[in-house]
Structure formats: structure tokens, C-alpha cells
Design a protein around this motif. Structure first.
Motif, PDB file in Angstrom:
ATOM      1  N   ILE A 193      23.980  -7.152  -5.265  1.00 42.66           N
ATOM      2  CA  ILE A 193      23.252  -8.261  -4.646  1.00 42.66           C
ATOM      3  C   ILE A 193      21.827  -8.319  -5.182  1.00 42.66           C
ATOM      4  O   ILE A 193      21.294  -9.394  -5.473  1.00 42.66           O
ATOM      5  CB  ILE A 193      23.257  -8.086  -3.113  1.00 42.66           C
ATOM      6  N   GLY A 194      21.212  -7.154  -5.330  1.00 44.43           N
ATOM      7  CA  GLY A 194      19.854  -7.103  -5.860  1.00 44.43           C
ATOM      8  C   GLY A 194      19.749  -7.693  -7.259  1.00 44.43           C
ATOM      9  O   GLY A 194      18.763  -8.372  -7.587  1.00 44.43           O
ATOM     10  N   ARG A 195      20.756  -7.466  -8.074  1.00 49.14           N
ATOM     11  CA  ARG A 195      20.731  -8.016  -9.437  1.00 49.14           C
ATOM     12  C   ARG A 195      20.818  -9.530  -9.427  1.00 49.14           C
ATOM     13  O   ARG A 195      20.122 -10.210 -10.195  1.00 49.14           O
ATOM     14  CB  ARG A 195      21.885  -7.427 -10.257  1.00 49.14           C
ATOM     15  N   LEU A 196      21.651 -10.082  -8.543  1.00 52.54           N
ATOM     16  CA  LEU A 196      21.740 -11.543  -8.454  1.00 52.54           C
ATOM     17  C   LEU A 196      20.453 -12.136  -7.884  1.00 52.54           C
ATOM     18  O   LEU A 196      19.998 -13.197  -8.342  1.00 52.54           O
ATOM     19  CB  LEU A 196      22.929 -11.958  -7.593  1.00 52.54           C
ATOM     20  N   LEU A 197      19.868 -11.477  -6.905  1.00 59.48           N
ATOM     21  CA  LEU A 197      18.616 -11.981  -6.349  1.00 59.48           C
ATOM     22  C   LEU A 197      17.500 -11.942  -7.387  1.00 59.48           C
ATOM     23  O   LEU A 197      16.665 -12.851  -7.455  1.00 59.48           O
ATOM     24  CB  LEU A 197      18.215 -11.166  -5.119  1.00 59.48           C
ATOM     25  N   GLU A 198      17.481 -10.905  -8.194  1.00 58.43           N
ATOM     26  CA  GLU A 198      16.489 -10.825  -9.265  1.00 58.43           C
ATOM     27  C   GLU A 198      16.666 -11.982 -10.251  1.00 58.43           C
ATOM     28  O   GLU A 198      15.692 -12.596 -10.699  1.00 58.43           O
ATOM     29  CB  GLU A 198      16.612  -9.492  -9.994  1.00 58.43           C
ATOM     30  N   LEU A 199      17.921 -12.302 -10.565  1.00 61.28           N
ATOM     31  CA  LEU A 199      18.183 -13.438 -11.447  1.00 61.28           C
ATOM     32  C   LEU A 199      17.732 -14.733 -10.774  1.00 61.28           C
ATOM     33  O   LEU A 199      17.156 -15.611 -11.421  1.00 61.28           O
ATOM     34  CB  LEU A 199      19.676 -13.505 -11.769  1.00 61.28           C
ATOM     35  N   GLY A 200      17.988 -14.848  -9.476  1.00 59.05           N
ATOM     36  CA  GLY A 200      17.550 -16.032  -8.748  1.00 59.05           C
ATOM     37  C   GLY A 200      16.038 -16.171  -8.741  1.00 59.05           C
ATOM     38  O   GLY A 200      15.499 -17.276  -8.903  1.00 59.05           O
ATOM     39  N   ARG A 201      15.336 -15.052  -8.572  1.00 60.49           N
ATOM     40  CA  ARG A 201      13.870 -15.097  -8.569  1.00 60.49           C
ATOM     41  C   ARG A 201      13.315 -15.503  -9.934  1.00 60.49           C
ATOM     42  O   ARG A 201      12.208 -16.041 -10.021  1.00 60.49           O
ATOM     43  CB  ARG A 201      13.307 -13.724  -8.179  1.00 60.49           C
ATOM     44  N   SER A 202      14.080 -15.257 -10.989  1.00 61.52           N
ATOM     45  CA  SER A 202      13.608 -15.623 -12.327  1.00 61.52           C
ATOM     46  C   SER A 202      13.471 -17.132 -12.487  1.00 61.52           C
ATOM     47  O   SER A 202      12.787 -17.604 -13.390  1.00 61.52           O
ATOM     48  CB  SER A 202      14.574 -15.071 -13.390  1.00 61.52           C
ATOM     49  N   ILE A 203      14.139 -17.885 -11.592  1.00 68.32           N
ATOM     50  CA  ILE A 203      13.989 -19.333 -11.625  1.00 68.32           C
ATOM     51  C   ILE A 203      12.576 -19.724 -11.216  1.00 68.32           C
ATOM     52  O   ILE A 203      12.042 -20.749 -11.646  1.00 68.32           O
ATOM     53  CB  ILE A 203      15.002 -20.002 -10.656  1.00 68.32           C
ATOM     54  N   GLY A 204      11.939 -18.867 -10.416  1.00 69.71           N
ATOM     55  CA  GLY A 204      10.614 -19.179  -9.910  1.00 69.71           C
ATOM     56  C   GLY A 204      10.721 -20.222  -8.825  1.00 69.71           C
ATOM     57  O   GLY A 204      11.394 -20.031  -7.825  1.00 69.71           O
ATOM     58  N   HIS A 205      10.097 -21.352  -9.043  1.00 75.30           N
ATOM     59  CA  HIS A 205      10.228 -22.470  -8.118  1.00 75.30           C
ATOM     60  C   HIS A 205      10.708 -23.680  -8.910  1.00 75.30           C
ATOM     61  O   HIS A 205      10.493 -23.772 -10.114  1.00 75.30           O
ATOM     62  CB  HIS A 205       8.909 -22.774  -7.406  1.00 75.30           C
ATOM     63  N   VAL A 206      11.358 -24.574  -8.231  1.00 72.12           N
ATOM     64  CA  VAL A 206      11.921 -25.762  -8.875  1.00 72.12           C
ATOM     65  C   VAL A 206      11.069 -26.970  -8.499  1.00 72.12           C
ATOM     66  O   VAL A 206      10.817 -27.215  -7.318  1.00 72.12           O
ATOM     67  CB  VAL A 206      13.378 -25.995  -8.429  1.00 72.12           C
ATOM     68  N   VAL A 207      10.612 -27.694  -9.495  1.00 67.36           N
ATOM     69  CA  VAL A 207       9.849 -28.914  -9.267  1.00 67.36           C
ATOM     70  C   VAL A 207      10.803 -30.102  -9.369  1.00 67.36           C
ATOM     71  O   VAL A 207      11.374 -30.353 -10.431  1.00 67.36           O
ATOM     72  CB  VAL A 207       8.704 -29.059 -10.285  1.00 67.36           C
ATOM     73  N   ALA A 208      10.989 -30.800  -8.273  1.00 66.77           N
ATOM     74  CA  ALA A 208      11.861 -31.970  -8.264  1.00 66.77           C
ATOM     75  C   ALA A 208      11.104 -33.155  -8.853  1.00 66.77           C
ATOM     76  O   ALA A 208      10.107 -33.613  -8.285  1.00 66.77           O
ATOM     77  CB  ALA A 208      12.312 -32.283  -6.844  1.00 66.77           C
ATOM     78  N   GLU A 209      11.550 -33.624  -9.991  1.00 61.83           N
ATOM     79  CA  GLU A 209      10.873 -34.733 -10.666  1.00 61.83           C
ATOM     80  C   GLU A 209      11.100 -36.045  -9.913  1.00 61.83           C
ATOM     81  O   GLU A 209      12.085 -36.192  -9.187  1.00 61.83           O
ATOM     82  CB  GLU A 209      11.400 -34.854 -12.102  1.00 61.83           C
ATOM     83  N   PRO A 210      10.184 -37.008 -10.058  1.00 61.52           N
ATOM     84  CA  PRO A 210      10.309 -38.284  -9.332  1.00 61.52           C
ATOM     85  C   PRO A 210      11.613 -39.031  -9.610  1.00 61.52           C
ATOM     86  O   PRO A 210      12.101 -39.765  -8.751  1.00 61.52           O
ATOM     87  CB  PRO A 210       9.100 -39.094  -9.824  1.00 61.52           C
ATOM     88  N   ASP A 211      12.174 -38.837 -10.806  1.00 67.35           N
ATOM     89  CA  ASP A 211      13.393 -39.565 -11.140  1.00 67.35           C
ATOM     90  C   ASP A 211      14.666 -38.788 -10.783  1.00 67.35           C
ATOM     91  O   ASP A 211      15.769 -39.231 -11.096  1.00 67.35           O
ATOM     92  CB  ASP A 211      13.408 -39.909 -12.634  1.00 67.35           C
ATOM     93  N   TRP A 212      14.529 -37.657 -10.122  1.00 62.29           N
ATOM     94  CA  TRP A 212      15.707 -36.896  -9.732  1.00 62.29           C
ATOM     95  C   TRP A 212      16.476 -37.634  -8.640  1.00 62.29           C
ATOM     96  O   TRP A 212      15.873 -38.183  -7.710  1.00 62.29           O
ATOM     97  CB  TRP A 212      15.296 -35.533  -9.193  1.00 62.29           C
ATOM     98  N   PRO A 213      17.802 -37.626  -8.708  1.00 60.06           N
ATOM     99  CA  PRO A 213      18.582 -38.156  -7.585  1.00 60.06           C
ATOM    100  C   PRO A 213      18.420 -37.241  -6.379  1.00 60.06           C
ATOM    101  O   PRO A 213      18.101 -36.058  -6.500  1.00 60.06           O
ATOM    102  CB  PRO A 213      20.016 -38.149  -8.113  1.00 60.06           C
ATOM    103  N   GLN A 214      18.660 -37.771  -5.215  1.00 63.76           N
ATOM    104  CA  GLN A 214      18.446 -37.005  -3.978  1.00 63.76           C
ATOM    105  C   GLN A 214      19.341 -35.778  -3.891  1.00 63.76           C
ATOM    106  O   GLN A 214      18.939 -34.735  -3.374  1.00 63.76           O
ATOM    107  CB  GLN A 214      18.667 -37.921  -2.774  1.00 63.76           C
ATOM    108  N   TRP A 215      20.575 -35.878  -4.398  1.00 66.82           N
ATOM    109  CA  TRP A 215      21.492 -34.746  -4.298  1.00 66.82           C
ATOM    110  C   TRP A 215      20.973 -33.549  -5.080  1.00 66.82           C
ATOM    111  O   TRP A 215      21.150 -32.393  -4.653  1.00 66.82           O
ATOM    112  CB  TRP A 215      22.889 -35.130  -4.792  1.00 66.82           C
ATOM    113  N   ARG A 216      20.320 -33.814  -6.227  1.00 64.86           N
ATOM    114  CA  ARG A 216      19.821 -32.698  -7.037  1.00 64.86           C
ATOM    115  C   ARG A 216      18.647 -32.015  -6.346  1.00 64.86           C
ATOM    116  O   ARG A 216      18.539 -30.781  -6.357  1.00 64.86           O
ATOM    117  CB  ARG A 216      19.416 -33.195  -8.415  1.00 64.86           C
TER     118      ARG A 216
END
Length: 257
Positions: free
Chosen positions: A20-43
Motif C-alpha cells: 500500500i505504501g508503494r502505491l501511495l508513494e506513486l500517487g503522491r508523485s502526481i503532486g496536485h492536479v490543476v483542472a484546466e478551464p476547458d476540462w469536462p466536468q467528469w475529468r
């Protein structure tokens, strides 16, 4: 009592937590996600649900240190619920399911407004009520089991789920079983009571074997990260598969010892 899994075949908790720790570390590597203005709502919603899944994953790791089955089962149930919703909303790659999902939130807003009004403690503005009624004219959210079935069909072959690891099967083994503890049921008191001769001792839950409860967390995190790889392009799908393969080998080795 652990109604969620078979303790005799469970991977040791330490092995699961390392994976679980390895997957969480991989998830943290994403950092934060910036939703662009043209992104659809589902994304945008899928990115938010991913972050919620990762947050729950971190909390589960911390709570696991207490070795309490009941509270851990509640958190794992919640993690499953979010992973299923993420997979369900993201599958069509359009806003059709986001609209249904968002409508469910608005139903709660309307119910809250009605109850506040009944208590004379406040109310939604007339304009707000009119807008709500316009938004709520549509189908409601399917039940969790149906969401899981649809997600399994939609992602068939892409997430590597089979047997008891499917989201549909996990509805019974994780979500349904966790309900005993998530709600104030008689069965949910099991971890807080011990028979002692002709009487029963009621206590704060002591440490127990969390191996069966914690094992499925790895699967739900892998599902969420796999969906994110397909929908927002991160993390790398091959990195997820490599961790899954290596951790599966470690789990198999642990079962043999």
C-alpha cells in the motif's frame, strides 16, 4: 469476527502495508492536479475523487497502527465506495454520469433546506429552490452494487480484476461487511465484547488481526490509480503494473511461509 475476509488465507498485514505504501508513494508523485478551464466536468470530478482516495489511503495506514478491525473496516468501506464512484464516473469519458452524480448532491441540499425550513432555522432562497428543481429533473443515482457492476463491465480487461477482486464481489466482502461496523448494529459490537464464562465483558476494542481487512486496500488504490492513468494521464500505467506484479509476488511468497 472479521466478516470481510478469510483470515487463514490473508496476506500478513505488514506485507500488505508495504505494498500500500508503494502505491501511495506513486500517487503522491502526481503532486496536485490543476483542472484546466476547458476540462469536462467528469475529468475534474475524477481528479478530485482520486485525491480523496489517496487521502483515505494515508488515513487507513495511520489507523492500521491501532490494529482495530472495526474502525479500519469502516474506512476501507469508504475507500471502496470512492474507488467505485471514480471508476463509474470516468468510464464513459463524458459528463453523462457526472450529471447524475452531481444531482445526488443537490438532492441532499434540497433535503437540508426542507429540514431547516421545518425547524424555522433557515431556508434556501426562492431563486435557489427554483434552480434546484430545474437541476433535479432527471434520473437518480444507482445503488452502490449496480455502480460496481457497471464499472466492472466498463473497465473489463483494463484493470486486471477477477474473482473476488472485482468491484462487484468486493461489494459483498468489503462494503456490505463493513456496514456492520459503519452503523450501530448488534453485530457491529462484536469487536467490543468478549465472552467470559456465563457473562460478557464489554470493552474498548483491543488490538486484533487486521490482515484480512487491510489486504483489499491495495486493490482499491490500484484501481483508482489505473483509472487516473487512463483519464488524466497520470501516473504511468506501467509503473502501476510493475508495483502490482511485484507486490503480488511478495504476497504469494508470504502465503507460502
Amino acid at each position: 469476527m472479521n466478516v470481510g475476509a478469510d483470515s487463514t488465507n490473508a496476506v500478513p498485514a505488514a506485507v500488505s502495508l508495504e505494498a500500500i505504501g508503494r502505491l501511495l508513494e506513486l500517487g503522491r508523485s502526481i503532486g496536485h492536479v490543476v483542472a484546466e478551464p476547458d476540462w469536462p466536468q467528469w475529468r475534474t470530478a475524477s481528479a478530485g475523487l482520486l485525491m480523496r482516495v489517496l487521502t483515505l489511503g494515508e488515513t487507513i495506514v495511520h489507523v492500521s497502527e491501532l490494529r482495530r478491525v472495526a474502525d479500519l473496516s469502516i474506512l476501507v468501506r469508504c475507500l471502496y465506495d470512492h474507488a467505485v464512484m471514480l471508476a463509474w464516473i470516468s468510464a464513459p469519458r463524458d459528463d453523462s454520469r457526472f450529471t447524475v452524480w452531481n444531482r445526488e448532491s443537490l438532492r441532499i441540499v434540497r433535503a437540508w433546506g426542507n429540514e431547516m425550513k421545518a425547524m424555522e432555522a433557515g431556508d434556501i432562497t426562492p431563486e435557489g429552490r427554483e434552480w434546484l428543481e430545474e437541476q433535479l429533473s432527471g434520473p437518480g443515482m444507482p445503488k452502490t452494487r449496480e455502480l460496481a457492476r457497471q464499472a466492472d463491465r466498463d473497465w473489463n480487461g483494463r484493470l486486471g480484476l477477477s474473482g473476488l477482486n472485482t468491484l462487484t464481489a468486493s461489494y459483498t466482502t468489503v462494503f456490505r461487511a463493513g456496514s456492520f461496523f459503519a452503523h450501530p448494529t448488534a453485530a457491529g459490537l462484536y469487536e467490543n465484547r468478549r465472552p467470559a464464562g456465563d457473562h460478557v465483558v464489554l470493552m474498548i476494542e483491543p488490538e486484533g488481526d487486521i490482515s484480512p481487512t487491510i489486504g483489499c486496500v491495495f486493490t482499491f488504490l490500484a484501481v483508482a490509480l489505473g483509472v487516473a492513468s487512463h483519464t488524466i494521464g497520470r501516473p504511468d500505467l506501467y509503473a502501476i503494473k510493475r508495483i502490482v506484479t511485484e507486490c503480488a509476488d511478495a504476497a504469494a511468497a508470504a502465503r507460502r511461509t
